[in-house]
Design a protein around this motif. Sequence first.
Motif, PDB file in Angstrom:
ATOM      1  N   GLY A  25      -0.830  -7.359   0.964  1.00  0.00           N
ATOM      2  CA  GLY A  25      -0.463  -6.497   2.226  1.00  0.00           C
ATOM      3  C   GLY A  25      -1.469  -6.737   3.309  1.00  0.00           C
ATOM      4  O   GLY A  25      -1.340  -5.951   4.177  1.00  0.00           O
TER       5      GLY A  25
ATOM      6  N   HIS B 134       1.778   7.798   4.269  1.00  0.00           N
ATOM      7  CA  HIS B 134       2.015   8.415   3.150  1.00  0.00           C
ATOM      8  C   HIS B 134       1.937   9.920   3.264  1.00  0.00           C
ATOM      9  O   HIS B 134       2.724  10.701   2.537  1.00  0.00           O
ATOM     10  CB  HIS B 134       0.474   8.476   2.232  1.00  0.00           C
ATOM     11  CG  HIS B 134       0.234   7.142   2.111  1.00  0.00           C
ATOM     12  ND1 HIS B 134      -0.922   6.717   2.214  1.00  0.00           N
ATOM     13  CD2 HIS B 134       1.097   6.003   1.497  1.00  0.00           C
ATOM     14  CE1 HIS B 134      -0.954   5.226   1.676  1.00  0.00           C
ATOM     15  NE2 HIS B 134       0.341   4.968   1.458  1.00  0.00           N
TER      16      HIS B 134
ATOM     17  N   PRO C  98      -4.815  -2.939   4.903  1.00  0.00           N
ATOM     18  CA  PRO C  98      -4.214  -2.312   3.862  1.00  0.00           C
ATOM     19  C   PRO C  98      -4.586  -0.755   3.649  1.00  0.00           C
ATOM     20  O   PRO C  98      -3.968   0.061   3.280  1.00  0.00           O
ATOM     21  CB  PRO C  98      -4.385  -2.997   2.617  1.00  0.00           C
ATOM     22  CG  PRO C  98      -4.912  -4.472   3.062  1.00  0.00           C
ATOM     23  CD  PRO C  98      -5.460  -4.096   4.418  1.00  0.00           C
ATOM     24  N   ALA C  99      -6.036  -0.585   3.909  1.00  0.00           N
ATOM     25  CA  ALA C  99      -6.337   0.646   3.724  1.00  0.00           C
ATOM     26  C   ALA C  99      -5.959   1.893   4.572  1.00  0.00           C
ATOM     27  O   ALA C  99      -5.736   2.848   4.404  1.00  0.00           O
ATOM     28  CB  ALA C  99      -8.147   0.800   4.027  1.00  0.00           C
TER      29      ALA C  99
ATOM     30  N   ALA D 280       1.020  -1.212  -0.211  1.00  0.00           N
ATOM     31  CA  ALA D 280       0.202  -0.091   0.015  1.00  0.00           C
ATOM     32  C   ALA D 280       0.663   1.310  -0.014  1.00  0.00           C
ATOM     33  O   ALA D 280       0.278   2.316   0.007  1.00  0.00           O
ATOM     34  CB  ALA D 280      -0.923  -0.004   1.142  1.00  0.00           C
TER      35      ALA D 280
END
Length: 299
Positions: free
Chosen positions: A161, A138, A181-182, A114
Motif C-alpha cells: 500500500g 473509512h 498507508p496510515a 488499507a
Amino acid sequence: MTSTAASAAVLVDGGYELAEGGRWVDGRYVYVDILSGRLFELRDAGGPVPRRLAALDVPLGAVAPVHGRPDTWIAAAGTGIALLDADGALEWLDRPEDRTPVPSRMNDGVADPAGRFWAGSMAYDGTPGAGSLYRTDHDGTVVRVLDGLTIANGPAFTADGTTMYLADTAVGTVLRCRVDPASGDLLGGPEAFARLRDGEGSPDGMTVDEENCLWVALWGAGTVRRYHPDGRLLHTLTVPAPHPTSVCLRPDDNRPDDNRLFVTTARYGVTNPTAASGAVLSVPVPVAGAAACAWRGLL
C-alpha cells in the motif's frame, strides 16, 4: 524487453461498448460496462456465462467490495462515489463532479490495502486538466487528492500500500505516487513512471502482480505491457483488439500452472469491431496477481 502475440481466448464476446474495471473478488471475476452502467460477474464454476449484478441509470466506472457487507459495493458512478447494494440501489456518499465547470463523470477506481477507495474522473469531452483523483476514507468522506489530470485511469497499488500507480490516459503518462498507508496522504508529488510515445497507445487500466511488476493496458495499441518496479519495460503482449481497457491477474488459488490475465476491451471507437472488441479475454501468463482489496468503512 520481449514482445509476443498473446494466445488470447475470448471468454465473453463483443457485446460491450466499454468494458472496464476487471477485478478478482471472492473467487469470481467482476467487471463493468461503463457507458451502460452495468456490473457483471464471471464465476469459474459457471463457465464463461456472465451474470448481471446491477444496471444503473448512470455510467459505472468501477467497483470494489465493501468489507463485512456481502453483495455490497463501493462504486465510482455517475458524478461521484456511492454504495451499491444487491438490489441495485445507490446510496451516494458525495458527487464532487457535479461541482465541476464542464460535464464530467467518474472513471476507474480501486480499493487500497488499507481499505480506502480511490477513483478518477474525466470530462465527457476530454477537456485537458478537467480530471481529478479522489480518495474515499473509512468514514465515507470523499477527498480530492489530485487535480489537473485529463483522463484519470487505472489506480493500482503495491501489496504494502505504499505505492500507487495512476494513468493520465490522454497525455500518455503513468504516474507513481508514494502513499502513507496510515493516513492515505500522498508523500510528495507524483512522478512520471512511464511515458508512452506516439503510436505506442495510451495507458488505461493497470494492476500489480505478485512480483511487484506493473501491467498496463494500452488503449489504441492492442497491447498490454509489463514493467519492472524500476521502470524497465519487461514484456509486451499483443491482444486481438485495438482498445484493451483493464487487466486483472487471477490469484494463485493453488493453480500455479494456470495463471491467467483477464483483459477487458472496448467496441467504442472501433470502425470494424470483431468478437474480441467489447469483450473479456483470457490470456495464459507466467505470474499470478492478488484478489481485489475491500473498502473498509461505514458498517
